[in-house]
Design an enzyme around this catalytic site. Structure first.
Site, PDB file in Angstrom:
ATOM      1  N   TRP A   1       9.965  35.190 -56.652  1.00  0.00           N
ATOM      2  CA  TRP A   1       9.349  35.839 -55.426  1.00  0.00           C
ATOM      3  C   TRP A   1       8.330  34.992 -54.821  1.00  0.00           C
ATOM      4  CZ3 TRP A   1       9.746  41.509 -54.179  1.00  0.00           C
ATOM      5  CH2 TRP A   1       8.744  42.051 -53.137  1.00  0.00           C
ATOM      6  N   ASP A   2       8.575  34.388 -53.673  1.00  0.00           N
ATOM      7  CA  ASP A   2       7.386  33.373 -52.941  1.00  0.00           C
ATOM      8  C   ASP A   2       6.809  34.066 -51.943  1.00  0.00           C
ATOM      9  OD1 ASP A   2       6.624  30.983 -52.763  1.00  0.00           O
ATOM     10  OD2 ASP A   2       8.335  29.982 -52.799  1.00  0.00           O
ATOM     11  N   MET A   3       5.677  33.446 -51.551  1.00  0.00           N
ATOM     12  CA  MET A   3       4.761  34.018 -50.492  1.00  0.00           C
ATOM     13  C   MET A   3       3.980  32.656 -50.257  1.00  0.00           C
ATOM     14  SD  MET A   3       1.585  34.984 -49.598  1.00  0.00           S
ATOM     15  CE  MET A   3       0.388  35.825 -49.980  1.00  0.00           C
TER      16      MET A   3
ATOM     17  N   ASP B   1       3.292  23.629 -56.851  1.00  0.00           N
ATOM     18  CA  ASP B   1       4.420  22.893 -56.360  1.00  0.00           C
ATOM     19  C   ASP B   1       4.453  21.187 -56.794  1.00  0.00           C
ATOM     20  OD1 ASP B   1       5.835  24.980 -55.089  1.00  0.00           O
ATOM     21  OD2 ASP B   1       5.272  24.156 -53.060  1.00  0.00           O
TER      22      ASP B   1
HETATM   23  C1  GLA Z   1       7.551  26.979 -51.702  1.00  0.00           C
HETATM   24  C2  GLA Z   1       7.547  27.173 -53.175  1.00  0.00           C
HETATM   25  C3  GLA Z   1       8.666  26.146 -53.604  1.00  0.00           C
HETATM   26  C4  GLA Z   1       9.933  26.318 -52.858  1.00  0.00           C
HETATM   27  C5  GLA Z   1       9.689  26.467 -51.634  1.00  0.00           C
HETATM   28  C6  GLA Z   1      10.839  26.859 -50.995  1.00  0.00           C
HETATM   29  O1  GLA Z   1       6.855  26.047 -51.496  1.00  0.00           O
HETATM   30  O2  GLA Z   1       6.500  26.847 -54.049  1.00  0.00           O
HETATM   31  O3  GLA Z   1       8.868  25.946 -55.213  1.00  0.00           O
HETATM   32  O4  GLA Z   1      10.543  27.494 -53.442  1.00  0.00           O
HETATM   33  O5  GLA Z   1       8.858  27.238 -51.133  1.00  0.00           O
HETATM   34  O6  GLA Z   1      10.769  26.958 -49.355  1.00  0.00           O
END
Ligand code: GLA
Length: 779
Positions: free
Chosen positions: A472-474, A540
């Site tokens: 689940w990203d944000m 990241d």
């Molecule tokens: C963010 C996340 C990454 C990846 C990208 C995808 O930067 O931290 O791990 O999932 O989005 O767009």
């Protein structure tokens, strides 16, 4: 255990005591917080004694001419009654800003009551609630304390109750405040930004006010809500250290004030920044839980308390206390450029390597071919996945792996069906052009219809295929914040309440799913999120050397079972730094291990290494994820990093050695642990690693029968197929039998490092960024 004697309350955990006193003016004082002390018949000894106030003080009332609130250690504070330090409560009533909450009575309850709308830890011991009231404005204040004895943690929060007939405005309501005597502390907090989260800052505190906060709408990568106060003589394993955190994911605020009377005030709670909450008659406002812990065993001691608390009382769902699977994530392998065939290829490899979970990252939905479009449209993109998600999941499952999927549910691109249908759901200020972050807008989760959309859209996908993991990203901070429905000062907190409501529904509906939170890495790594999601993508930045810093900081507050850590390609995509494949693993293995690279591109030599890594991790996974974690050496102080995990029975452990830069004439390295059982005999061995022949550059020619260009194709080819150890047909993995006391006291001396003057199988070639893992097991 909670002991009450007259108006003194003693809250005991296994190793600590927190003492409170209701004083003669009915204010609640912080009396003591530290190492456990025995319950007493009479607590006169711990009371702060005053005969006369300091000059130029305001005295609380004439019947106590010696007492000024400005110099009493208080559990909460207001304005207008003579305390000129930072107030923990700021409210506006009919009587203006002045308020004075006085003790009325208390309750002790078994367990912990679940807060409505806010994450609450589970399996708590006893709860103490002190009921207070401001008799003039008719506003009530409850101070709650819950004791988690097994974790040596106490959590606190405050509730404001409007018993008057008028609306009141809350501008600040901290979850907790404590006033301690100044012992020349150092303040340690975690700061950073994208790809550089959780860096530690330590500053010696002098008179003044220190603020650690977030205004991004999330707990943020700028300043994590976790912070510590370290006594001057404390270190990694010794001395008094306090640690604090907040179970909250939005704008937070932590304040430390050192005043001129030798007092130190600490507060934490929702950030008063752009905050104003209207409380109608009979309504209550509850602040999030704050977490407090103390250890006299240094930062490792207090971090271990936090880890225990998170593992046993915060994380929930079917995956609580369970070993995490090794995953392969396609993001750094393909970014947006993938097809069904490409994914199948990645998967086949993953299976051969022993990977257990295959995660499809961003780009599988809507018209998402890059990051300018598609967010919000949670339907499979038929061009990329012509046979649908279910078929892909089946394919993954047939290969014996679990299937996981990426979402970014709180966001929308202007170029999306969702935005075209509901532009009013995106956060923006009327009449102003909204500022974008990563080409996207944030949906206003304060609105019930948005919450419903997210729950329905995700449920549809989660029901459509066998999905056992969700990332689940944000990915952006909030700007142009404006609530189309509520008072503006309520915007940020209502967003977080909306988010929690969505997370509560989805995680309860799909308890079998392993949920990993991500926010461009660790931009929302906090205890609120960990109350719903079991793990958190720490950064990241997958560069192994940078990760030493990020994971060292993160692990002060959060257990290894929650820290997502991946092995990625070298040079790293974030820093272009080259690090050995084994260092990438050795660092990532202190967390929830994953791989985020194209396994097909590995050389045969690296393939072998990765297979060995996965085998090793599977054998020791429980220890790596749930063992007691110790930081033994730090880059700043020692020039290298050493981490350790120890099993609960202390019969098994792992110690790492991560080198920063190589040194000329390197000294003899010592392998030293902590808390092994003194009279138990352990066998220790170094995890088998081999050395890439290119490490030696042109020196290689000294050992080869013919002279070869070290940058040429032949060496390149050989390096892909043979390691130095294979060429020499010799290798040596250090191993010893050694008693616990020898490990604890630093008696193990390691084989020499490369010194530029000769090489045989006993030389440890670490060079820059090299590393080793040493495994200990009782015999
Ligand atoms: C963010 C996340 C990454 C990846 C990208 C995808 O930067 O931290 O791990 O999932 O989005 O767009």
């Amino acid at each position: 255990m909670i002991i009450v004697k007259d108006k003194v309350f003693q809250l005991d955990t296994e190793h600590t005591t927190y003492l409170l006193r209701v004083d003669e003016t009915n204010h609640v004082r912080t009396e003591y917080f530290g190492k456990k002390i025995k319950a007493a018949e009479n607590y006169d000894f711990s009371k702060e004694k005053w005969s006369f106030p300091y000059g130029s003080s305001v005295v609380f009332d004439e019947s106590h001419p010696e007492l000024s609130l400005d110099n009493i250690s208080l559990e909460y504070s207001t304005v207008g009654k003579g305390d000129f330090r930072e107030p923990s409560i700021l409210l506006k009533t009919q009587s203006g800003f002045t308020a004075d909450f006085q003790y009325r009575d208390f309750e002790i309850k078994q367990g912990i009551e679940t807060l409505h709308g806010l994450p609450t830890p589970h399996s708590g011991g006893e709860t103490l609630v002190l009921h207070l009231e401001d008799s003039t404005s008719k506003v009530g204040l409850d101070l709650s304390y819950v004791v988690f004895s097994d974790s040596d943690v106490i959590i606190r929060n405050t509730t404001m109750i409007n018993k008057s007939l008028d609306d009141i405005r809350i501008n600040k309501l901290m979850s907790f405040q404590i006033d301690l005597l100044d012992q020349k502390f150092e303040l340690v907090n975690l700061f950073g930004g994208w790809a550089a989260e959780a860096h530690q800052s330590a500053k010696a505190l002098g008179p003044g006010i220190y603020i650690n906060d977030s205004k991004t709408g999330a707990s943020s990568n700028r300043h994590n809500p976790f912070f510590m106060l370290k006594a001057k003589d404390s270190g990694l394993n010794q001395g008094n250290v306090y640690a604090f955190n907040l179970i909250y994911s939005g704008n937070h605020y932590e304040m430390v004030e050192v005043n001129s009377y030798g007092k130190i005030r600490l507060q934490a709670g929702i950030n008063p920044f752009c905050f104003e909450w209207r409380l109608k008659p009979q309504e209550r406002f509850v602040s999030p839980w704050g977490v407090l812990s103390f250890s006299d065993r240094g930062t490792n001691g207090v971090a271990q308390h936090m880890h225990h608390f998170v593992n046993h009382h915060v994380v929930r769902g079917d995956w609580a206390l369970k070993d995490r699977p090794i995953l392969l994530n396609n993001w750094e392998a393909t970014y947006f450029d993938f097809s069904e065939n490409k994914l199948h290829d990645l998967l086949k490899r993953a299976k051969d390597f022993g990977i257990e979970l295959f995660v499809l990252d961003d780009g599988w939905f809507g018209k998402r071919t890059d990051d300018t479009k598609g967010l919000g449209d949670w339907e499979t993109n038929p061009k990329k996945l012509p046979h649908g998600l279910n078929r892909l999941a089946e394919f993954v499952n047939k290969a014996g792996l679990k299937f996981g999927l990426w979402f970014e549910p709180e966001m929308v691109n202007e170029d999306s069906e969702l935005f075209r249908a509901h532009p009013e759901w995106a956060i923006k200020t009327p009449e102003r052009m909204p500022s974008l972050g990563r080409h996207q807008l944030v949906l206003d989760l304060g609105l019930e219809e948005v919450q419903k959309y997210i729950i329905d859209a995700l449920s549809k996908i989660l029901d459509s295929a066998h999905i056992e993991y969700v990332k689940w990203d944000m990915n952006r901070h909030m700007s142009d914040f404006y609530s189309s429905r509520f008072d503006q000062g309520e915007f940020f907190h209502r967003y977080i309440l909306g988010l929690y409501s969505v997370l509560e529904t989805l995680t309860k509906k799909y308890p079998h799913i392993l949920w990993e939170s991500c926010s461009s890495g660790g931009n929302r790594n906090d205890l609120g999120i960990l109350s719903y999601f079991q793990q958190n993508w720490a950064s990241d930045d997958t560069d192994a050397f940078e990760r030493l810093t990020i994971q060292s900081g993160t692990a002060l507050a959060y257990p290894l079972s929650t820290i997502g850590a991946h092995v990625s390609a070298s040079p790293s995509h974030q820093l272009l730094r080259r690090t050995p494949i084994d260092t990438r693993f050795n660092v990532a293995s202190f967390g929830c291990l994953g791989y985020e690279l194209d396994l097909k591109k590995l050389s045969p030599v690296d393939e072998e290494a990765v297979k060995e890594q996965i085998k090793f991790y599977k054998e020791h996974r429980h220890l790596m994820q749930y063992g007691s974690f110790y930081q033994l050496r730090t880059l700043e102080k020692d020039g290298y990093v050493s981490w350790m995990v120890l099993s609960e029975d202390r019969k098994e452990g792992l110690i790492s050695y991560f080198q920063g830069l190589g040194k000329a004439n390197p000294t003899i390295d010592i392998l030293q642990g902590q808390d092994f059982i003194d009279d138990v005999l352990y066998h220790v061995y170094a995890r088998h690693q081999e050395t890439n022949i290119k490490t030696f550059g042109g020196l290689l020619n000294m050992a080869l029968p013919v002279n070869l260009n070290e940058d040429g194709r032949i060496i390149d080819l050989i390096s892909k197929h043979k390691t130095i150890e294979e060429l020499l047909k010799k290798s040596f993995d250090e191993n010893y039998d050694v008693y616990g006391d020898a490990i604890n006291n630093g008696a193990i001396k390691l084989s020499p490092q490369w010194a530029g003057t000769g090489f045989n199988e006993y030389v440890r070639v670490l060079a820059d960024f090299g590393s080793r893992l040493y495994y200990f097991k009782s015999k």
